[in-house]
Design a protein around this motif. Structure first.
Motif, PDB file in Angstrom:
ATOM      1  N   LEU A 208      18.008  -4.795  -6.552  1.00  0.00           N
ATOM      2  CA  LEU A 208      17.117  -5.054  -7.436  1.00  0.00           C
ATOM      3  C   LEU A 208      17.158  -4.446  -9.123  1.00  0.00           C
ATOM      4  O   LEU A 208      16.593  -4.197  -9.997  1.00  0.00           O
ATOM      5  N   ILE A 209      18.050  -2.725  -9.145  1.00  0.00           N
ATOM      6  CA  ILE A 209      18.234  -2.358 -10.060  1.00  0.00           C
ATOM      7  C   ILE A 209      18.529  -2.672 -11.415  1.00  0.00           C
ATOM      8  O   ILE A 209      19.633  -4.074 -11.275  1.00  0.00           O
ATOM      9  N   GLY A 210      18.273  -2.815 -12.865  1.00  0.00           N
ATOM     10  CA  GLY A 210      18.110  -3.341 -13.430  1.00  0.00           C
ATOM     11  C   GLY A 210      18.381  -5.221 -13.970  1.00  0.00           C
ATOM     12  O   GLY A 210      18.249  -6.134 -14.738  1.00  0.00           O
ATOM     13  N   GLU A 211      17.789  -5.159 -13.121  1.00  0.00           N
ATOM     14  CA  GLU A 211      16.746  -6.871 -12.670  1.00  0.00           C
ATOM     15  C   GLU A 211      15.516  -7.044 -12.864  1.00  0.00           C
ATOM     16  O   GLU A 211      15.130  -8.261 -13.537  1.00  0.00           O
ATOM     17  N   THR A 212      14.845  -5.629 -12.845  1.00  0.00           N
ATOM     18  CA  THR A 212      13.113  -5.987 -12.711  1.00  0.00           C
ATOM     19  C   THR A 212      12.465  -4.463 -12.347  1.00  0.00           C
ATOM     20  O   THR A 212      12.815  -3.393 -11.867  1.00  0.00           O
ATOM     21  N   GLU A 213      11.770  -4.861 -13.842  1.00  0.00           N
ATOM     22  CA  GLU A 213      11.232  -3.849 -14.191  1.00  0.00           C
ATOM     23  C   GLU A 213       9.704  -3.691 -13.088  1.00  0.00           C
ATOM     24  O   GLU A 213       8.616  -2.587 -13.783  1.00  0.00           O
ATOM     25  N   LEU A 214       9.305  -4.178 -12.200  1.00  0.00           N
ATOM     26  CA  LEU A 214       7.832  -4.699 -12.100  1.00  0.00           C
ATOM     27  C   LEU A 214       7.917  -3.611 -10.959  1.00  0.00           C
ATOM     28  O   LEU A 214       8.803  -3.088 -10.134  1.00  0.00           O
ATOM     29  N   HIS A 215       6.555  -2.933 -10.470  1.00  0.00           N
ATOM     30  CA  HIS A 215       5.569  -2.146  -9.152  1.00  0.00           C
ATOM     31  C   HIS A 215       5.355  -2.633  -8.622  1.00  0.00           C
ATOM     32  O   HIS A 215       5.294  -3.469  -8.669  1.00  0.00           O
ATOM     33  N   PHE A 216       5.416  -2.067  -7.550  1.00  0.00           N
ATOM     34  CA  PHE A 216       4.419  -2.333  -6.255  1.00  0.00           C
ATOM     35  C   PHE A 216       2.948  -1.963  -6.903  1.00  0.00           C
ATOM     36  O   PHE A 216       2.935  -1.309  -7.867  1.00  0.00           O
ATOM     37  N   THR A 217       1.965  -2.705  -6.351  1.00  0.00           N
ATOM     38  CA  THR A 217       1.175  -2.632  -6.591  1.00  0.00           C
ATOM     39  C   THR A 217      -0.296  -2.507  -5.360  1.00  0.00           C
ATOM     40  O   THR A 217       0.514  -3.153  -4.609  1.00  0.00           O
ATOM     41  N   ASP A 218      -0.907  -1.360  -5.251  1.00  0.00           N
ATOM     42  CA  ASP A 218      -1.928  -2.024  -4.374  1.00  0.00           C
ATOM     43  C   ASP A 218      -2.944  -2.860  -4.555  1.00  0.00           C
ATOM     44  O   ASP A 218      -4.468  -2.964  -3.520  1.00  0.00           O
TER      45      ASP A 218
ATOM     46  N   ASN B 103       0.915  -1.484  -0.334  1.00  0.00           N
ATOM     47  CA  ASN B 103      -0.286   0.026   0.141  1.00  0.00           C
ATOM     48  C   ASN B 103       0.967   1.000   0.350  1.00  0.00           C
ATOM     49  O   ASN B 103       0.927   2.432  -0.835  1.00  0.00           O
ATOM     50  N   SER B 104       2.207   1.442   0.744  1.00  0.00           N
ATOM     51  CA  SER B 104       2.402   2.467   1.273  1.00  0.00           C
ATOM     52  C   SER B 104       3.579   3.258   0.007  1.00  0.00           C
ATOM     53  O   SER B 104       3.952   3.992  -0.125  1.00  0.00           O
ATOM     54  N   ASN B 105       3.768   1.910  -0.437  1.00  0.00           N
ATOM     55  CA  ASN B 105       4.745   2.154  -2.219  1.00  0.00           C
ATOM     56  C   ASN B 105       4.324   1.662  -3.527  1.00  0.00           C
ATOM     57  O   ASN B 105       4.816   2.395  -4.670  1.00  0.00           O
ATOM     58  N   ALA B 106       2.599   1.969  -3.279  1.00  0.00           N
ATOM     59  CA  ALA B 106       2.186   1.463  -4.898  1.00  0.00           C
ATOM     60  C   ALA B 106       2.688   2.374  -6.022  1.00  0.00           C
ATOM     61  O   ALA B 106       2.772   3.292  -5.694  1.00  0.00           O
ATOM     62  N   HIS B 107       2.487   1.624  -6.956  1.00  0.00           N
ATOM     63  CA  HIS B 107       3.063   2.230  -8.184  1.00  0.00           C
ATOM     64  C   HIS B 107       4.379   2.513  -8.677  1.00  0.00           C
ATOM     65  O   HIS B 107       5.025   3.287  -9.178  1.00  0.00           O
TER      66      HIS B 107
END
Lengths: 318, 318, 318, 318
Positions: free
Chosen positions: C48-58, C34-38
């Motif tokens: 994890l820089i360079g390893e994934t482009e995933l984003h947090f979601t709510d 919740n606190s880091n969504a998007h």
């Protein structure tokens, strides 16, 4: 692919074993160490307990595809004088013996010499500080933008000093401590200059380098700055373009910290512009990208494997 | 001599108490802290258990000779706006609030301003990085030899970041880590420039300063280099002459390490010449010579005591 | 296999991501915070820089096979009260909420409950100290040899205390420090007793446990000793037999050190006999075998994969 | 008072010099070291730069009041066999050579043997772990309350292992590491038993002691527990009574941490009761109260000085 390791008891050999034991295309044929012959490898590299029953040997087999020389500086040349390796065997030398101006040897920085490495038989694996600093400077060298003095401070972990206990690796001394060594005269400056001139032949400026002994075990952080007239956006574009196809170099848009690269083969680069100065912060793990990880990267290239095979390591992060 | 401390719960106040509790001429009249009022001091500064039964107070007495302001930056000015201290009270402000161009305040670097300090009522205690770097540069400034850009890398311990837990002082993050912050823009550059110009008014060059967060608690090591035409012997003579009568500045003929100064009020300086560059390595403990020790040194000067009184501290060494 | 992570910003979620991003059979469907969504995940887990482009979601998707609960203690129960996960979704809870006497939940220590885990839908992942200590004691419990008080001292790294900065995780406090906490009353004693009684139902002795806060980031070392009448050879036979088919537990014949297990999913056990006492030294990495690595081990078992899939991690060693 | 030091290059000699250089009643007549003769002392104990111009010598003068033996274990006896010190010279031996059952030597734990020390000529300075553990147990021994097994875990800093670089003091190994050594068999157990029996002659129980190598440089923390029927209040009263007149032993009502004693001569003790167990946490700095500070405390007693003279050291705190 069968591999042999010479000088198997040192830190770079240990790290090589940690990586190669998990490499899907590698069989470790032998690990040579005169002083440890017949001991289980996990007696020296104790974290490998439960992972391999291999023993050190004092014999050198010709039935391998590649040999890694993990001996001390000066010992690689001596080894090759004493032993003849069959012409089917490729050699990756992690010592500094063949880095400077050796005709038969390719300087094994993939981000500089990838095509040559792919065709080579003999690879001189770069130094740890050299790798960190060259990756910070080569994009500018390629654009012939190194036209003034370069200023560098860089701090290295204790594993860079090797396995032999000394005064400056004594825990009671080094813990919570910091010190400068070889200011302006670090031996890697010659490699760095050689690589810069490969891209910018007219480079002829001082590289002012202050190396520090840090109180951590793994990693190198170097801060590099120099006169730079273009904008930060132009700088970023130069680095993005240079590293576009390089799987291990990451441009960060946030100011990084050393632990982001530890236990990985990554180099993180970060740029800032301040007045007419460009600052480049460069981070590597000295044992992986700065030594054994890069050696495996070179091996992958030598044998036509995917460059990242066996090198997508879990970061330790903490 | 009776002293009061404002902002008694922070790191600089704790260090001040450690020193003053052993100072032969000091009686601690009160230690002010709103948030900790009525608690024993050793509940906050826990190493002081068994050494003092003093409690924090939220009252401010006028019956003191000197008050130390150990509050955060910006809070010293506010405190003095809210509270009127009798004109018999001298004030030593450890915050950065009065360091820059304040007419009534003397910049409290004894190695620069000793006579003025001895006559002063208000002392602005210098910043930690500022102290370390100024001591490296002032002898050259006095000779008007700062005639080109200056290059500095410096690493500070975590206590420099204060007591409040933050992301960059979290042990899990900072342990074995290293990072750059405020490159070229550290707030102490203004003090440093001001002090240089006091001795060399025409100084007008860039000071390129890369500050690092080190993974140790106490201490600052700065490496400073610049263009220098004279010999190393001439450089040493300049520094020896400048610091001849300074009890806390030591010129080392051997390359020093940070722990030589920890828990002392010393600054160690070391010089090397490389081609046309002079390298000056400067070491202090950020909490003693970089803050509270220097504040006591200033107090000694303010009251005509021997400058070293209470400050010949046993080094921790390890 | 598609997975979701709840509580994606904490330390155990970060470690889970480091492992799962390299797991050959896993697709990360979402990482909830919740606190880091998007935000990009690498803004929080910066390695994890360079390893994934995933984003947090709510948002919480039902289109997954397994959900990992990486929320704080007490929050897992609340989460499951608020959200209904489809009956096709298996759940692995890394918090302590479901470890004690919950009928639907299997206590996820594979070396104790492998068959039950393979059939389970809900897994309560064990505590870090609990894992380390249970692995030291269960072979004796199986033989009903725990017939007297047990004495344990154990030291944990700072990551065990989580991501939130506190007084006891402040670098300036914790560096070079050591302290005892929750002596005789650590919350994991209940799990440990429950697991012992599963094998030795009549166990009814004190477990005297002194936990320490260590000044390192990763790892737990526990020393366990108790009255033991048989020989050291018999002790070794009991442990060898118990762990014969366990890929992550290694019996060492040499006295081990903590760094042998760091960044791995291994537990190293070592035995000594002194007069009538048996000493068992047990080592794990609290973030891998003590948390996220064990969660992945459980996931592998839940889905019929090879138990070690994605878990043959390169040790960091230094 | 004139003093001489034998074995001047080691860690305990360095710490002794740090203390004695500031001791108001001491003149250092000579510092003996065969291997370093004629070198300035600050070349070996580098933190002493700027504090003394003394040089090591290979000659032994009789014109002193007291000699400190800072040589290795076994070397003190040999030294005294080879050299005859005049009968006016008192001797304080920091090695373990004279601690056990030597008729002419007084075991120099002031909190046990103060009157005897004041009359002695020969003092055997206690071991570091022994000091820490005896101070935890002696109040109970005096009341004859040690009537069951005793359980101890204790962790020591790296300076306890001395100056010679070894595998287990190598920074790359020890940093962030932890390990057990000499479990149940530490050599200090004999001293501890001897001191307990001095107060409780019938003591005849196992002392189960697990020593750890910690990843810090200074300090020892020991946790001691045992069967205890009385209340925590009664326990506190016993300790308060025993240490009533001891200036360096502090009973803390809060759970302490190791850094509270670092760079001081204090021992902090803390008590908890859990069911029928009494827990005693004991903290010292191994180089001060555990070695050289205690030696100076003994010297003060030998010569009728205030016991704390020269020993009210500023804590390093961080």
């Amino acid at each position: 692919m069968k591999i042999g390791i010479i000088g198997g008891a040192g830190y770079t050999a240990g790290e090589l074993l940690r990586i190669l034991l998990r490499h899907p295309q590698v069989e470790i044929a032998y690990v040579h160490s005169n002083s440890n012959a017949h001991k289980p490898i996990y007696e020296v590299h104790q974290d490998l307990i439960g992972e391999t029953e291999l023993h050190f040997t004092d014999e050198i087999s010709q039935a391998v595809d590649v040999v890694f020389l993990c001996v001390g500086h000066g010992e690689a040349v001596k080894f090759l004088e004493k032993h003849t390796l069959g012409s089917h065997i490729k050699i990756i030398d992690l010592s500094q013996d063949h880095r400077l101006g050796k005709l038969d040897w390719v300087y094994g920085l993939p981000e500089l010499n990838k095509p040559a490495i792919q065709q080579a038989r003999f690879i001189a694996n770069p130094g740890c500080f050299a790798t960190c600093i060259e990756l910070a400077l080569l994009p500018l060298a390629k654009e012939h933008l190194l036209n003034d003095e370069i200023h560098i401070s860089g701090t290295t972990g204790s594993t860079g000093a090797g396995q032999k206990p000394t005064e400056t690796t004594h825990f009671s001394w080094r813990n919570n401590n910091l010190s400068v060594y070889k200011a302006f005269e670090h031996q890697h400056l010659a490699e760095i200059t050689q690589s810069i001139r490969q891209l910018q032949p007219n480079f002829n400026h001082d590289i002012n380098f202050i190396p520090y002994r840090g109180n951590f075990t793994r990693g190198i952080l170097a801060s590099v700055y120099l006169h730079f007239d273009a904008t930060i956006e132009q700088a970023r574009a130069i680095y993005q373009s240079y590293y576009e196809n390089e799987p291990f170099v990451v441009l960060s848009s946030a100011n990084p910290d050393l632990k982001q690269v530890i236990n990985t083969n990554k180099c993180i680069l970060y740029l800032e512009k301040h007045k007419n100065k460009l600052l480049i912060i460069s981070l590597i793990d000295n044992l992986t990208k700065g030594a054994s990880g890069q050696a495996v990267q070179n091996m992958n290239l030598l044998f036509g494997l995917e460059e990242t095979t066996g090198l997508l390591l879990k970061p330790s992060a903490f």
